[in-house]
Design a protein around this motif. Structure first.
Motif, PDB file in Angstrom:
ATOM      1  N   ALA A  43     -11.669  -5.143  12.006  1.00 45.69           N
ATOM      2  CA  ALA A  43     -13.037  -4.856  12.464  1.00 45.69           C
ATOM      3  C   ALA A  43     -14.016  -5.881  11.902  1.00 45.69           C
ATOM      4  CB  ALA A  43     -13.448  -3.446  12.055  1.00 45.69           C
ATOM      5  N   PHE A  44     -13.816  -6.268  10.660  1.00 45.10           N
ATOM      6  CA  PHE A  44     -14.712  -7.247  10.044  1.00 45.10           C
ATOM      7  C   PHE A  44     -14.575  -8.607  10.727  1.00 45.10           C
ATOM      8  CE2 PHE A  44     -15.650 -10.481   6.807  1.00 45.10           C
ATOM      9  CZ  PHE A  44     -16.965 -10.135   6.528  1.00 45.10           C
ATOM     10  N   ARG A  45     -13.330  -9.002  11.033  1.00 40.28           N
ATOM     11  CA  ARG A  45     -13.114 -10.296  11.688  1.00 40.28           C
ATOM     12  C   ARG A  45     -13.680 -10.313  13.092  1.00 40.28           C
ATOM     13  NH1 ARG A  45      -7.960  -9.998   9.198  1.00 40.28           N
ATOM     14  NH2 ARG A  45      -7.057  -9.263  11.136  1.00 40.28           N
ATOM     15  N   ARG A  46     -13.628  -9.174  13.764  1.00 36.31           N
ATOM     16  CA  ARG A  46     -14.086  -9.108  15.152  1.00 36.31           C
ATOM     17  C   ARG A  46     -15.547  -8.708  15.283  1.00 36.31           C
ATOM     18  NH1 ARG A  46      -9.039  -6.131  18.096  1.00 36.31           N
ATOM     19  NH2 ARG A  46      -7.565  -7.811  17.764  1.00 36.31           N
ATOM     20  N   ALA A  47     -16.178  -8.418  14.184  1.00 33.82           N
ATOM     21  CA  ALA A  47     -17.555  -7.923  14.235  1.00 33.82           C
ATOM     22  C   ALA A  47     -18.473  -8.959  14.863  1.00 33.82           C
ATOM     23  CB  ALA A  47     -18.044  -7.573  12.840  1.00 33.82           C
ATOM     24  N   VAL A  48     -19.237  -8.495  15.798  1.00 30.67           N
ATOM     25  CA  VAL A  48     -20.243  -9.326  16.451  1.00 30.67           C
ATOM     26  C   VAL A  48     -21.592  -8.823  15.966  1.00 30.67           C
ATOM     27  CG1 VAL A  48     -21.239  -9.960  18.679  1.00 30.67           C
ATOM     28  CG2 VAL A  48     -18.767  -9.609  18.465  1.00 30.67           C
ATOM     29  N   PRO A  49     -22.438  -9.719  15.486  1.00 38.79           N
ATOM     30  CA  PRO A  49     -23.740  -9.247  15.017  1.00 38.79           C
ATOM     31  C   PRO A  49     -24.487  -8.523  16.134  1.00 38.79           C
ATOM     32  CG  PRO A  49     -23.573 -11.661  14.888  1.00 38.79           C
ATOM     33  CD  PRO A  49     -22.295 -11.154  15.435  1.00 38.79           C
ATOM     34  N   TYR A  50     -25.179  -7.484  15.746  1.00 34.05           N
ATOM     35  CA  TYR A  50     -25.919  -6.688  16.720  1.00 34.05           C
ATOM     36  C   TYR A  50     -27.075  -7.486  17.282  1.00 34.05           C
ATOM     37  CZ  TYR A  50     -28.994  -3.193  18.667  1.00 34.05           C
ATOM     38  OH  TYR A  50     -29.813  -2.486  19.507  1.00 34.05           O
TER      39      TYR A  50
END
Length: 170
Positions: free
Chosen positions: A99-106
Motif C-alpha cells: 500500500a505504501f509503494r502504491r500510494a498516490v498522493p491525494y
C-alpha cells in the motif's frame, strides 16, 4: 451414519487418503484464555499497533477453531496458533508495504473547495519562499517538490490573487 453403515466415532476422523486417525479435541477456548495476552504482545511487537495486533491474534484463533478437527497433534495447537500469529503479522506488514509503494498522493478534484484552499496555500508558500526567503525559482521548485515552470506560474497566480485581494479591500 458412515458409508459402512456404522455410526462414526467422534474421536476418530478420516484423513483425506482414507486412514483413520484418533484425535483428541483441541480446547481453543482454554488456549485463548491462557495465551491470548502473550500472543497479542507478540503481534504488537511485529505490527506496531494494538488494534492490528488484536485482529491478527483473533484471526489466528478463529482459523484454529474452524480447523481444529484437522490438527494432527493437539499438543502442538499452541505452536500452530503462534505460527499463525507470526504469519498473520507478516501478511499485515506485506500489505502495508504494498500500500505504501502504491500510494498516490491525494489530489482533490479541481472543482472542490479543498482544491481552491490548497491552491491558495501553494501560492502563499511560493510567495513566502520568493519574497521572504529570497529564493530563486529553482530553489522554490525544489523546496515545494514541483517544476521550476510550475513555481514561476504559481508565484504569478499568487501575485494576481494578492492584487485582487488588495483591490477588494480598497
Amino acid at each position: 451414519m458412515s458409508l459402512s453403515g456404522t455410526t462414526p466415532d467422534p474421536e476418530i476422523e478420516m484423513l483425506s487418503h482414507g486412514e483413520p486417525l484418533a484425535r483428541d479435541r483441541v480446547d481453543v477456548a482454554a488456549l485463548f484464555a491462557d495465551h491470548h495476552l502473550g500472543l497479542v504482545r507478540l503481534a504488537l511487537l511485529m505490527v506496531g499497533d494494538q488494534a492490528t495486533a488484536e485482529d491478527v491474534v483473533q484471526e489466528a484463533f478463529t482459523r484454529t477453531h474452524a480447523g481444529r478437527r484437522r490438527l494432527r497433534d493437539p499438543e502442538r495447537a499452541l505452536a500452530y496458533i503462534r505460527s499463525a500469529v507470526l504469519n498473520g503479522s507478516r501478511s499485515v506488514l506485506r500489505r502495508r508495504a504494498v500500500a505504501f509503494r502504491r500510494a498516490v498522493p491525494y489530489e482533490p478534484p479541481v472543482w472542490s473547495a479543498e482544491h481552491a484552499a490548497l491552491l491558495g496555500e501553494e501560492r502563499r508558500e511560493a510567495l513566502t519562499l520568493r519574497y521572504y526567503l529570497d529564493l530563486s525559482d529553482l530553489e522554490i521548485a525544489e523546496t515545494m517538490g514541483i517544476g521550476a515552470g510550475t513555481a514561476r506560474s504559481t508565484i504569478a497566480r499568487g501575485l494576481a490573487a494578492l492584487a485582487r485581494k488588495l483591490g477588494e479591500e480598497s
